[in-house]
Design a protein around this motif. Structure first.
Motif, PDB file in Angstrom:
ATOM      1  N   SER A  54       0.732  -1.296  -0.089  1.00  0.00           N
ATOM      2  CA  SER A  54       0.079   0.086  -0.030  1.00  0.00           C
ATOM      3  C   SER A  54       0.837   1.258   0.053  1.00  0.00           C
ATOM      4  O   SER A  54       0.765   2.293  -0.697  1.00  0.00           O
ATOM      5  N   VAL A  55       2.028   1.196   0.858  1.00  0.00           N
ATOM      6  CA  VAL A  55       2.922   2.195   0.738  1.00  0.00           C
ATOM      7  C   VAL A  55       3.564   2.578  -0.712  1.00  0.00           C
ATOM      8  O   VAL A  55       3.799   3.548  -1.287  1.00  0.00           O
ATOM      9  N   LYS A  56       3.972   1.378  -1.239  1.00  0.00           N
ATOM     10  CA  LYS A  56       4.537   1.544  -2.462  1.00  0.00           C
ATOM     11  C   LYS A  56       3.310   1.766  -3.672  1.00  0.00           C
ATOM     12  O   LYS A  56       3.896   2.664  -4.560  1.00  0.00           O
ATOM     13  N   LYS A  57       2.387   1.433  -3.550  1.00  0.00           N
ATOM     14  CA  LYS A  57       1.394   1.953  -4.611  1.00  0.00           C
ATOM     15  C   LYS A  57       1.073   3.379  -4.295  1.00  0.00           C
ATOM     16  O   LYS A  57       1.193   4.107  -5.225  1.00  0.00           O
ATOM     17  N   LYS A  58       0.942   3.837  -3.065  1.00  0.00           N
ATOM     18  CA  LYS A  58       0.863   5.344  -2.711  1.00  0.00           C
ATOM     19  C   LYS A  58       2.045   6.119  -3.387  1.00  0.00           C
ATOM     20  O   LYS A  58       1.695   7.220  -4.173  1.00  0.00           O
ATOM     21  N   ILE A  59       3.163   5.789  -3.239  1.00  0.00           N
ATOM     22  CA  ILE A  59       4.385   6.563  -3.743  1.00  0.00           C
ATOM     23  C   ILE A  59       4.349   6.551  -5.381  1.00  0.00           C
ATOM     24  O   ILE A  59       4.435   7.523  -5.900  1.00  0.00           O
ATOM     25  N   ALA A  60       3.883   5.310  -5.666  1.00  0.00           N
ATOM     26  CA  ALA A  60       3.924   5.018  -7.339  1.00  0.00           C
ATOM     27  C   ALA A  60       2.788   6.087  -7.984  1.00  0.00           C
ATOM     28  O   ALA A  60       3.056   6.505  -9.020  1.00  0.00           O
ATOM     29  N   GLU A  61       1.694   5.961  -7.287  1.00  0.00           N
ATOM     30  CA  GLU A  61       0.559   6.804  -7.809  1.00  0.00           C
ATOM     31  C   GLU A  61       0.310   8.290  -7.446  1.00  0.00           C
ATOM     32  O   GLU A  61      -0.261   8.907  -8.024  1.00  0.00           O
ATOM     33  N   GLU A  62       0.998   8.522  -6.175  1.00  0.00           N
ATOM     34  CA  GLU A  62       0.927  10.088  -5.861  1.00  0.00           C
ATOM     35  C   GLU A  62       2.055  10.872  -5.638  1.00  0.00           C
ATOM     36  O   GLU A  62       2.290  11.986  -5.652  1.00  0.00           O
ATOM     37  N   CYS A  63       3.295  10.273  -6.041  1.00  0.00           N
ATOM     38  CA  CYS A  63       4.595  10.972  -5.821  1.00  0.00           C
ATOM     39  C   CYS A  63       5.405  10.903  -6.622  1.00  0.00           C
ATOM     40  O   CYS A  63       6.734  11.464  -6.533  1.00  0.00           O
ATOM     41  N   VAL A  64       5.278  10.436  -7.895  1.00  0.00           N
ATOM     42  CA  VAL A  64       6.047  10.666  -9.004  1.00  0.00           C
ATOM     43  C   VAL A  64       5.929  11.715  -9.994  1.00  0.00           C
ATOM     44  O   VAL A  64       6.453  11.596 -11.337  1.00  0.00           O
ATOM     45  N   LEU A  65       5.207  12.646  -9.641  1.00  0.00           N
ATOM     46  CA  LEU A  65       4.739  14.004 -10.455  1.00  0.00           C
ATOM     47  C   LEU A  65       4.081  13.346 -11.896  1.00  0.00           C
ATOM     48  O   LEU A  65       4.704  14.098 -12.903  1.00  0.00           O
ATOM     49  N   GLY A  66       3.621  12.369 -11.762  1.00  0.00           N
ATOM     50  CA  GLY A  66       2.948  12.148 -13.066  1.00  0.00           C
ATOM     51  C   GLY A  66       3.673  11.283 -14.081  1.00  0.00           C
ATOM     52  O   GLY A  66       3.061  11.135 -15.072  1.00  0.00           O
ATOM     53  N   PHE A  67       4.822  11.035 -13.773  1.00  0.00           N
ATOM     54  CA  PHE A  67       5.744  10.299 -14.740  1.00  0.00           C
ATOM     55  C   PHE A  67       5.517   8.692 -14.607  1.00  0.00           C
ATOM     56  O   PHE A  67       5.851   8.165 -13.754  1.00  0.00           O
ATOM     57  N   THR A  68       4.676   8.386 -15.551  1.00  0.00           N
ATOM     58  CA  THR A  68       4.154   7.190 -15.684  1.00  0.00           C
ATOM     59  C   THR A  68       5.156   5.918 -15.650  1.00  0.00           C
ATOM     60  O   THR A  68       4.849   4.659 -15.261  1.00  0.00           O
ATOM     61  N   TYR A  69       6.113   6.306 -16.519  1.00  0.00           N
ATOM     62  CA  TYR A  69       7.176   5.029 -16.404  1.00  0.00           C
ATOM     63  C   TYR A  69       7.655   4.984 -15.058  1.00  0.00           C
ATOM     64  O   TYR A  69       7.845   3.763 -14.859  1.00  0.00           O
ATOM     65  N   ASN A  70       7.862   5.721 -14.125  1.00  0.00           N
ATOM     66  CA  ASN A  70       8.190   5.435 -12.640  1.00  0.00           C
ATOM     67  C   ASN A  70       6.925   4.771 -11.936  1.00  0.00           C
ATOM     68  O   ASN A  70       7.459   3.925 -11.268  1.00  0.00           O
TER      69      ASN A  70
END
Length: 181
Positions: A54-70
């Motif tokens: 859940s933390v990993k998902k939160k980072i992936a979806e909310e913390c990468v400035l919309g950079f979908t590759y990350n």
């Protein structure tokens, strides 16, 4: 593994098996990375290994400035390492003043050396990594409850590589990179 071979064969890995890297192996990698040189041996680099989906998902979806590759890379990695550094030590005198005109930029330099050492040690253990740099520092710090006085420097997606390692990208010849006076 020989150092030069490790440097030349290490690749950024973005496709991982689902198996997590065990904590003993992570400990060995971090222990090796602790030998990276740092300003006056301040050893400011810290590692938070995110295993909670859940933390990993939160980072992936909310913390990468919309950079979908990350986003994709983080979601596909079994673990994510949030690399941080303790502020106010590297590049500073004991009284808090800067030692050189580089001011606090030594913090990023020292952490970068440690991150590369971490990735090389991981490669030596058969663990794949990729360093990610597009993210919101403050959101990630909150997501992992980073200690006060620390800042996020980098993210490292980590796991056992799936498939063959990618081919080495073309490198510039040494003659293009060095000059002599």
């Amino acid at each position: 593994m020989e150092a030069i071979k490790c440097i030349k064969e290490r690749r950024s890995i973005r496709k991982f098996k689902t198996d997590k890297v065990d904590r003993d192996t992570i400990g060995e990698i971090v222990s090796a990375a602790s030998y990276a040189p740092s300003w006056k041996n301040t050893q400011i680099t810290r590692y938070v290994v995110v295993e909670d989906e859940s933390v990993k998902k939160k980072i992936a979806e909310e913390c990468v400035l919309g950079f979908t590759y990350n986003t994709k890379t983080i979601l596909n990695a079994p673990q994510l390492v949030v690399v941080s550094y303790v502020t106010g030590r590297s590049g500073f005198e004991k009284d808090g003043t800067y030692t050189t005109s580089k001011e606090d930029r030594w913090e990023n330099f020292d952490t970068g050396v440690a991150v590369q050492t971490f990735c090389l040690a991981a490669h030596d253990k058969g663990v794949g990594t990729v360093i990610l740099g597009i993210f919101d520092d403050e959101k990630i710090a909150r997501a992992v409850s980073l200690m006060e006085g620390e800042k996020v420097a980098a993210l490292i997606a980590m796991g056992y590589p799936e498939g063959e390692a990618p081919a080495a990208p073309k490198r510039k010849a040494a003659e293009e990179l060095v000059s002599y006076i």
